[in-house]
Design a protein around this motif. Structure first.
Motif, PDB file in Angstrom:
ATOM      1  N   PHE A 470       0.718  -1.224   0.080  1.00  0.00           N
ATOM      2  CA  PHE A 470      -0.101   0.098  -0.218  1.00  0.00           C
ATOM      3  C   PHE A 470       0.721   1.262   0.020  1.00  0.00           C
ATOM      4  CE2 PHE A 470      -2.273   3.466   2.157  1.00  0.00           C
ATOM      5  CZ  PHE A 470      -3.200   3.337   1.576  1.00  0.00           C
ATOM      6  N   ALA A 471       2.052   1.340   0.956  1.00  0.00           N
ATOM      7  CA  ALA A 471       2.704   2.588   0.954  1.00  0.00           C
ATOM      8  C   ALA A 471       3.432   2.719  -0.259  1.00  0.00           C
ATOM      9  CB  ALA A 471       3.631   2.167   2.299  1.00  0.00           C
ATOM     10  N   LEU A 472       3.846   1.626  -0.841  1.00  0.00           N
ATOM     11  CA  LEU A 472       4.749   1.803  -2.118  1.00  0.00           C
ATOM     12  C   LEU A 472       3.832   2.196  -3.293  1.00  0.00           C
ATOM     13  CD1 LEU A 472       6.789  -1.770  -2.385  1.00  0.00           C
ATOM     14  CD2 LEU A 472       7.563   0.734  -2.574  1.00  0.00           C
ATOM     15  N   LEU A 473       2.694   1.891  -3.519  1.00  0.00           N
ATOM     16  CA  LEU A 473       1.855   2.185  -4.646  1.00  0.00           C
ATOM     17  C   LEU A 473       1.449   3.726  -4.439  1.00  0.00           C
ATOM     18  CD1 LEU A 473      -0.524  -0.694  -5.309  1.00  0.00           C
ATOM     19  CD2 LEU A 473       1.334  -0.038  -6.700  1.00  0.00           C
ATOM     20  N   ALA A 474       1.187   4.137  -2.917  1.00  0.00           N
ATOM     21  CA  ALA A 474       0.707   5.480  -2.664  1.00  0.00           C
ATOM     22  C   ALA A 474       2.172   6.192  -3.069  1.00  0.00           C
ATOM     23  CB  ALA A 474       0.286   5.581  -1.092  1.00  0.00           C
ATOM     24  N   SER A 475       3.211   5.819  -2.834  1.00  0.00           N
ATOM     25  CA  SER A 475       4.569   6.738  -3.065  1.00  0.00           C
ATOM     26  C   SER A 475       4.636   6.874  -4.441  1.00  0.00           C
ATOM     27  CB  SER A 475       5.756   5.976  -2.290  1.00  0.00           C
ATOM     28  OG  SER A 475       5.509   5.758  -1.014  1.00  0.00           O
ATOM     29  N   VAL A 476       4.309   6.016  -5.218  1.00  0.00           N
ATOM     30  CA  VAL A 476       4.586   6.092  -6.676  1.00  0.00           C
ATOM     31  C   VAL A 476       3.483   6.864  -7.303  1.00  0.00           C
ATOM     32  CG1 VAL A 476       4.729   4.811  -8.706  1.00  0.00           C
ATOM     33  CG2 VAL A 476       5.809   3.882  -6.863  1.00  0.00           C
ATOM     34  N   ILE A 477       2.255   6.518  -6.870  1.00  0.00           N
ATOM     35  CA  ILE A 477       1.252   7.417  -7.301  1.00  0.00           C
ATOM     36  C   ILE A 477       1.371   8.811  -7.164  1.00  0.00           C
ATOM     37  CG2 ILE A 477      -1.103   7.902  -7.068  1.00  0.00           C
ATOM     38  CD1 ILE A 477      -1.596   4.781  -6.564  1.00  0.00           C
ATOM     39  N   ASP A 478       1.548   9.010  -5.997  1.00  0.00           N
ATOM     40  CA  ASP A 478       1.726  10.833  -5.490  1.00  0.00           C
ATOM     41  C   ASP A 478       3.037  11.393  -6.083  1.00  0.00           C
ATOM     42  OD1 ASP A 478      -0.693  10.458  -4.290  1.00  0.00           O
ATOM     43  OD2 ASP A 478      -0.145  10.825  -2.403  1.00  0.00           O
ATOM     44  N   THR A 479       4.023  10.668  -6.223  1.00  0.00           N
ATOM     45  CA  THR A 479       5.406  11.081  -6.811  1.00  0.00           C
ATOM     46  C   THR A 479       5.017  11.443  -8.240  1.00  0.00           C
ATOM     47  OG1 THR A 479       6.656  10.169  -5.249  1.00  0.00           O
ATOM     48  CG2 THR A 479       7.756  10.695  -7.307  1.00  0.00           C
ATOM     49  N   CYS A 480       4.477  10.488  -9.079  1.00  0.00           N
ATOM     50  CA  CYS A 480       3.961  10.759 -10.449  1.00  0.00           C
ATOM     51  C   CYS A 480       3.268  11.871 -10.481  1.00  0.00           C
ATOM     52  CB  CYS A 480       3.343   9.584 -11.019  1.00  0.00           C
ATOM     53  SG  CYS A 480       4.441   8.255 -11.393  1.00  0.00           S
ATOM     54  N   ARG A 481       2.405  12.107  -9.701  1.00  0.00           N
ATOM     55  CA  ARG A 481       1.286  13.192  -9.852  1.00  0.00           C
ATOM     56  C   ARG A 481       2.157  14.551  -9.339  1.00  0.00           C
ATOM     57  NH1 ARG A 481      -4.050  12.692  -9.379  1.00  0.00           N
ATOM     58  NH2 ARG A 481      -4.243  14.174  -7.706  1.00  0.00           N
ATOM     59  N   ARG A 482       2.876  14.473  -8.645  1.00  0.00           N
ATOM     60  CA  ARG A 482       3.615  15.648  -8.225  1.00  0.00           C
ATOM     61  C   ARG A 482       4.670  16.147  -9.246  1.00  0.00           C
ATOM     62  NH1 ARG A 482       3.174  17.821  -3.569  1.00  0.00           N
ATOM     63  NH2 ARG A 482       4.704  19.518  -2.812  1.00  0.00           N
ATOM     64  N   ARG A 483       4.987  15.038 -10.099  1.00  0.00           N
ATOM     65  CA  ARG A 483       5.940  15.335 -11.153  1.00  0.00           C
ATOM     66  C   ARG A 483       5.253  15.703 -12.535  1.00  0.00           C
ATOM     67  NH1 ARG A 483      11.144  11.257  -9.844  1.00  0.00           N
ATOM     68  NH2 ARG A 483      11.416  11.801  -7.856  1.00  0.00           N
TER      69      ARG A 483
END
Ligand SMILES: [Zn+2]
Length: 509
Positions: A470-483
């Protein structure tokens, strides 16, 4: 690995006797590489590998190679389309539960012996993909032009781009075996990466585009596994079991797991970092927290205990400025900013209280906050690098004297706020040194808000591995959105590349 279990089983002394010099040398090279890799894996534990113990959990499960069992069995079980189209549960391991329900007494998942949902074979097949071996695994002779024999196959259901939109595509993958003149039977096999294999299993059923859609429905739309199954059936006419949905989420997380190191580095090297935490329920675990670290172009989540250990590990070597709400796990950092939103709220509480002295102190802090904010906002219109310290020196000294006085006050909350200011004085007023630093921890709080709503719907996660995914997917999703990138495109590409045996690409900056 160079040789599959299937190939290795065919190689014996009699076979070696038959090979010529060159073929023998080529085979020896493969055997040597495999032996070294096997030996290394045998000796690898968390003590001598770069993997921390917590990282081992996702890979504890047996690899598909180990679960495949007897080759004959595989042939018999997999060749017929009827069986490949059957429910993936036996291949995917124990079917995980749909909804996370810590209140439920009965163990999650299908009860033993209960009838499962049958999954009909796809009504149509849009494409057939043949996978043929190109070279003999034994003697390295070319197998081009040889007719192969399909020994296994599976259906892959995907949600692919077509024109301006997307459409469902069902592909039948057939894997062939060819017999070489030397007698060795070589099989084409799906690409497998052993070092992080979390069980390809039923996941192969779900194509990269569909897996990415499942992650979006789960993480962004906050839908339970059962709701996702319902949605896919109602809207796309797809019958994907809850087990396969769970596998798709777990596998996608496993594929992007290497990004964690990159995100940790981005955070350690950031100049300004926001951190926050919120309680997170995990079935059977007590007092876990969802932590978030937010920089201008990276977001990293962890589900962990609330002690200092995590902060110390993640922030090792961090020399930037950290904004937090004052949680003590960060007290050891030299350069900190305190979120003024929290202090302001406490001051408002005092101003609304019935104690006259508390009221006075509350109003005083609120006035100080208003002036501070005004001063900082005005300074931001000017050139950077201007410290407000000198012009605030006198005011701060006077306020400090007030805090010292109020510290001795009998009104508990008044005493507490005065102590809070005195204990964290530098962090509270650090913003005066650089008015371009933030006044509140809004960035981190906003990042957590989405997951707090998901927490209310899902009641958290069920296992340590589930929490990690869960934490991994949340990190990747939000990092993509931020970039400024689509997380769904990124995940789809990541899965596609993995299935082609290609390395994971970083999230473009
Ligand atoms: Zn051969």
């Amino acid at each position: 690995m160079q040789l599959s279990d299937h190939s290795l089983r065919q190689i014996d002394e009699a076979y070696l006797e038959r090979l010529g010099d060159e073929a023998l040398r080529s085979l020896s090279a493969k055997l040597l590489l495999d032996l070294k890799e096997a030996r290394e894996r045998l000796n690898q534990t968390s003590r001598n590998s770069s993997l921390p113990p917590s990282r081992e959990a996702p890979w504890e499960r047996a690899s598909p190679a180990e679960r495949d069992g007897d080759p004959e069995e595989t042939v018999a079980a997999d060749v017929s389309p009827e069986t490949t189209a059957a429910d993936p549960a036996p291949e995917a391991g124990p079917a995980p539960a749909a909804e996370t329900q810590p209140m439920a007494r009965k163990p999650a998942g299908k009860a033993k012996g209960a009838p499962g949902h049958g999954r009909p074979a796809p009504e149509r097949v849009d494409a057939v993909e043949l996978h043929r071996p190109e070279q003999c695994a034994g003697c390295s002779a070319s197998l081009a032009g040889q007719t192969g024999l399909a020994y296994t196959g599976y259906y892959e259901v995907d949600w692919i781009r077509e024109g301006a939109g997307r459409t469902v595509r069902v592909t039948k993958h057939l894997f062939e075996e060819s017999t070489c003149g030397c007698g060795h039977v070589t099989r084409a096999e799906p690409v497998r990466r052993l070092e992080d294999e979390a069980g390809v299993g039923g996941f192969r059923l779900v194509g990269p585009g569909l897996a990415s859609l499942i992650v979006a429905l789960s993480m962004r739309c906050r839908m339970s596994r059962v709701r996702i199954r319902e949605f896919l059936s109602d809207w796309l006419g797809l019958w994907i079991s809850v087990g396969a949905i769970h596998e798709a989420l777990a596998e996608t997380a496993a594929i992007v797991a290497p990004l964690e190191q990159e995100l940790v580095r981005a955070i350690q090297q950031s100049e300004l970092l926001h951190a926050d935490e919120t309680p997170w329920p995990e079935q059977g675990a007590s007092s876990l927290w969802l932590w978030v670290f937010v920089t201008s172009h990276a977001v990293l989540y962890y589900i962990s205990h609330r002690g200092q250990e995590l902060a110390r590990n993640v922030l090792e070597g961090f020399v930037g400025v950290l904004m937090s709400d004052g949680w003590q796990a960060y007290r050891w950092l030299e350069r900190r900013l305190r979120c003024w939103a929290h202090l302001k709220r406490k001051a408002q509480g005092l101003a609304d209280s019935l104690d006259p002295a508390a009221q006075g102190f509350g109003h005083e802090v609120l006035a100080l906050w208003n002036d501070l904010r005004e001063s900082v906002q005005k300074a931001r219109e000017g050139p950077p690098g201007m410290s407000l310290r000198p012009e605030w020196e006198e005011r701060l000294q006077a306020f400090r004297v007030r805090c010292e006085t109020m510290k001795g006050h009998s009104h508990a909350k008044t005493h507490a706020l005065a102590v809070e200011f005195l204990n964290d004085w530098e962090a509270v007023f650090c913003v005066l040194e650089n008015p371009f630093w933030p006044l509140t921890n809004n960035e981190a709080e906003r990042a957590l808000r989405h997951w707090v709503i998901l927490r209310q719907i899902s009641h958290g996660t069920r296992t340590p591995q589930g929490s990690r995914h869960f934490a991994l997917l949340a990190s990747v999703i939000d990092t993509c959105r931020r970039r400024g990138h689509s997380p769904w495109e990124y995940l789809q590409t990541a899965i596609t590349r993995r299935r082609q045996g290609l390395p994971l690409l970083p999230i473009p900056a």
